[in-house]
Enzyme design. Structure first.
Site, PDB file in Angstrom:
ATOM      1  N   LYS A  69      18.238 131.218  14.002  1.00 46.35           N
ATOM      2  CA  LYS A  69      19.021 131.533  15.203  1.00 46.35           C
ATOM      3  C   LYS A  69      20.146 130.526  15.457  1.00 46.35           C
ATOM      4  O   LYS A  69      21.231 130.910  15.901  1.00 46.35           O
ATOM      5  CB  LYS A  69      18.105 131.630  16.422  1.00 46.35           C
ATOM      6  CG  LYS A  69      17.198 132.856  16.401  1.00 46.35           C
ATOM      7  CD  LYS A  69      16.394 132.953  17.686  1.00 46.35           C
ATOM      8  CE  LYS A  69      15.547 134.213  17.695  1.00 46.35           C
ATOM      9  NZ  LYS A  69      14.820 134.382  18.973  1.00 46.35           N
ATOM     10  N   ASN A  90      20.475 135.762  18.437  1.00 47.81           N
ATOM     11  CA  ASN A  90      19.463 136.638  17.832  1.00 47.81           C
ATOM     12  C   ASN A  90      20.037 137.992  17.427  1.00 47.81           C
ATOM     13  O   ASN A  90      19.326 138.820  16.863  1.00 47.81           O
ATOM     14  CB  ASN A  90      18.279 136.840  18.787  1.00 47.81           C
ATOM     15  CG  ASN A  90      18.581 137.837  19.887  1.00 47.81           C
ATOM     16  OD1 ASN A  90      19.733 137.994  20.305  1.00 47.81           O
ATOM     17  ND2 ASN A  90      17.557 138.515  20.375  1.00 47.81           N
ATOM     18  N   ASP A 105      17.690 137.693  24.000  1.00 46.68           N
ATOM     19  CA  ASP A 105      16.327 137.289  24.350  1.00 46.68           C
ATOM     20  C   ASP A 105      16.136 137.176  25.862  1.00 46.68           C
ATOM     21  O   ASP A 105      15.162 137.691  26.415  1.00 46.68           O
ATOM     22  CB  ASP A 105      15.976 135.956  23.689  1.00 46.68           C
ATOM     23  CG  ASP A 105      15.640 136.101  22.212  1.00 46.68           C
ATOM     24  OD1 ASP A 105      15.213 137.200  21.804  1.00 46.68           O
ATOM     25  OD2 ASP A 105      15.803 135.116  21.469  1.00 46.68           O
ATOM     26  N   ARG A 155       6.799 118.654  26.616  1.00 41.78           N
ATOM     27  CA  ARG A 155       6.033 117.491  26.168  1.00 41.78           C
ATOM     28  C   ARG A 155       6.922 116.266  26.006  1.00 41.78           C
ATOM     29  O   ARG A 155       6.490 115.141  26.228  1.00 41.78           O
ATOM     30  CB  ARG A 155       5.333 117.810  24.841  1.00 41.78           C
ATOM     31  CG  ARG A 155       4.090 118.639  24.989  1.00 41.78           C
ATOM     32  CD  ARG A 155       3.378 118.849  23.669  1.00 41.78           C
ATOM     33  NE  ARG A 155       4.207 119.540  22.692  1.00 41.78           N
ATOM     34  CZ  ARG A 155       3.763 119.946  21.508  1.00 41.78           C
ATOM     35  NH1 ARG A 155       2.511 119.720  21.159  1.00 41.78           N
ATOM     36  NH2 ARG A 155       4.566 120.578  20.668  1.00 41.78           N
ATOM     37  N   THR A 156       8.167 116.493  25.599  1.00 42.46           N
ATOM     38  CA  THR A 156       9.147 115.412  25.535  1.00 42.46           C
ATOM     39  C   THR A 156      10.059 115.548  26.750  1.00 42.46           C
ATOM     40  O   THR A 156      10.931 116.422  26.776  1.00 42.46           O
ATOM     41  CB  THR A 156       9.980 115.490  24.245  1.00 42.46           C
ATOM     42  OG1 THR A 156       9.099 115.519  23.117  1.00 42.46           O
ATOM     43  CG2 THR A 156      10.920 114.307  24.124  1.00 42.46           C
ATOM     44  N   ARG A 159      13.870 116.167  26.497  1.00 40.15           N
ATOM     45  CA  ARG A 159      14.357 117.486  26.086  1.00 40.15           C
ATOM     46  C   ARG A 159      14.455 118.424  27.285  1.00 40.15           C
ATOM     47  O   ARG A 159      15.377 119.238  27.368  1.00 40.15           O
ATOM     48  CB  ARG A 159      13.443 118.091  25.018  1.00 40.15           C
ATOM     49  CG  ARG A 159      13.497 117.378  23.678  1.00 40.15           C
ATOM     50  CD  ARG A 159      12.831 118.183  22.585  1.00 40.15           C
ATOM     51  NE  ARG A 159      13.602 119.374  22.239  1.00 40.15           N
ATOM     52  CZ  ARG A 159      13.216 120.260  21.330  1.00 40.15           C
ATOM     53  NH1 ARG A 159      12.065 120.101  20.692  1.00 40.15           N
ATOM     54  NH2 ARG A 159      13.962 121.316  21.057  1.00 40.15           N
ATOM     55  N   GLY A 245       4.471 138.874  25.735  1.00 40.89           N
ATOM     56  CA  GLY A 245       5.894 139.057  25.472  1.00 40.89           C
ATOM     57  C   GLY A 245       6.248 140.301  24.684  1.00 40.89           C
ATOM     58  O   GLY A 245       7.391 140.410  24.215  1.00 40.89           O
TER      59      GLY A 245
END
Length: 282
Positions: A69, A90, A105, A155-156, A159, A245
């Protein structure tokens, strides 16, 4: 393939699992369009060559899935605002010698939440779990629904903050509060929780605490099938409405079909048929 049928495909690696050929074949039947849509397995280092070959065959458009992508956005001649914001594409539209990149998306996600699940996003509090490509691809269209607040966790943490920063101007324009929160202790609850991570695939626990859920919250996993089940089970066990989804998959395909053919196919009956086929083991 008849001589009159236009050529389309989905490119990725892996690709054998893709439901896109079936979906677009049904769209073509329902809208009386003549087209042929196929899967194409692309070598990890061969995406640019695959695009050139497809164009040389007279290809009219293609869907792009992992891991291409980002590369699709970079190789395109022109890019939609959604692609510029997300940095990923996409859907590609071939026109003469040019390639136009779009990203459907987020449109698919919004359509499945607001129409498929019947949950409005305007004025609501939304938690976006994850800050990778999947999250980046949907944040812009989510903001355009005028939610009251969107919080991003990852988690980061850096980011999550980077994704927030890249969409800050749009958030200000939409008058939506956009912020990054601590993944383990968000300190807030939400009307809609969207899982844009692959936590289930990685065998890990649900990445956020149950305190993010309100009674009747919609908990949405952008994946479907076994990959989504741990998150959906967790949400249901805590009183939320769980949704996978699969509807997003069908809706984003419908938006791509609209870009290619100028007509938006009916998505609800196709989603119903697809769920039935999957339940039957097809």
């Amino acid at each position: 393939m008849t001589a009159a049928a236009d050529l389309y495909c989905v490119m990725g690696n892996p690709i054998a699992h893709s439901r896109s050929p079936w979906i677009h074949a049904r769209f073509a039947q329902l809208t009386d369009q003549s087209l042929h849509y196929e899967r194409r397995l692309v070598p990890l280092d061969g995406f640019a060559q695959a695009l050139q070959s497809f164009a040389a065959e007279g290809g009219r458009g293609c869907n792009i899935t992992v891991p291409f992508k980002l590369e699709a956005a970079q190789l395109a001649t022109t890019r939609s605002e959604r692609v510029q914001l997300a940095g990923a594409a996409n859907t590609l539209v071939f026109d003469g010698g040019s390639i136009h990149a779009d990203n459907t998306d987020g449109l698919g996600l919004v359509a499945d939440i607001t129409q498929g699940a019947g949950v409005p996003l305007a004025g609501r509090d939304v938690l976006l779990v994850g800050a990778g490509g999947a999250a980046a691809g949907v944040l812009g269209p989510l903001l355009r629904q005028h939610p009251r607040r969107i919080a991003v966790v990852n988690r980061t943490p850096a980011r999550a903050q980077a994704l927030v920063d890249s969409h800050a101007a749009l958030a200000a324009l939409q008058k939506t509060e956009l912020l990054a929160l601590d993944m383990q202790a968000p300190g807030a609850d939400f009307d809609v929780i969207i899982n844009a991570t692959a936590s289930s695939l990685e065998g890990g626990p649900v990445p956020v605490p149950a305190s993010v859920l309100r009674p009747g919250s919609l908990a949405y996993d952008m994946m479907y099938g076994p990959a989504a089940q741990p998150f959906l089970d967790w949400a249901s066990a805590h009183g939320a409405t769980a949704r996978d989804g699969l509807g997003m998959l069908v809706e984003q395909a419908a938006e791509a079909f609209l870009l290619w053919r100028g007509v938006r196919p009916p998505s609800a009956p196709v989603l119903q048929e697809l769920r039935a086929a999957i339940a039957a083991g097809a």
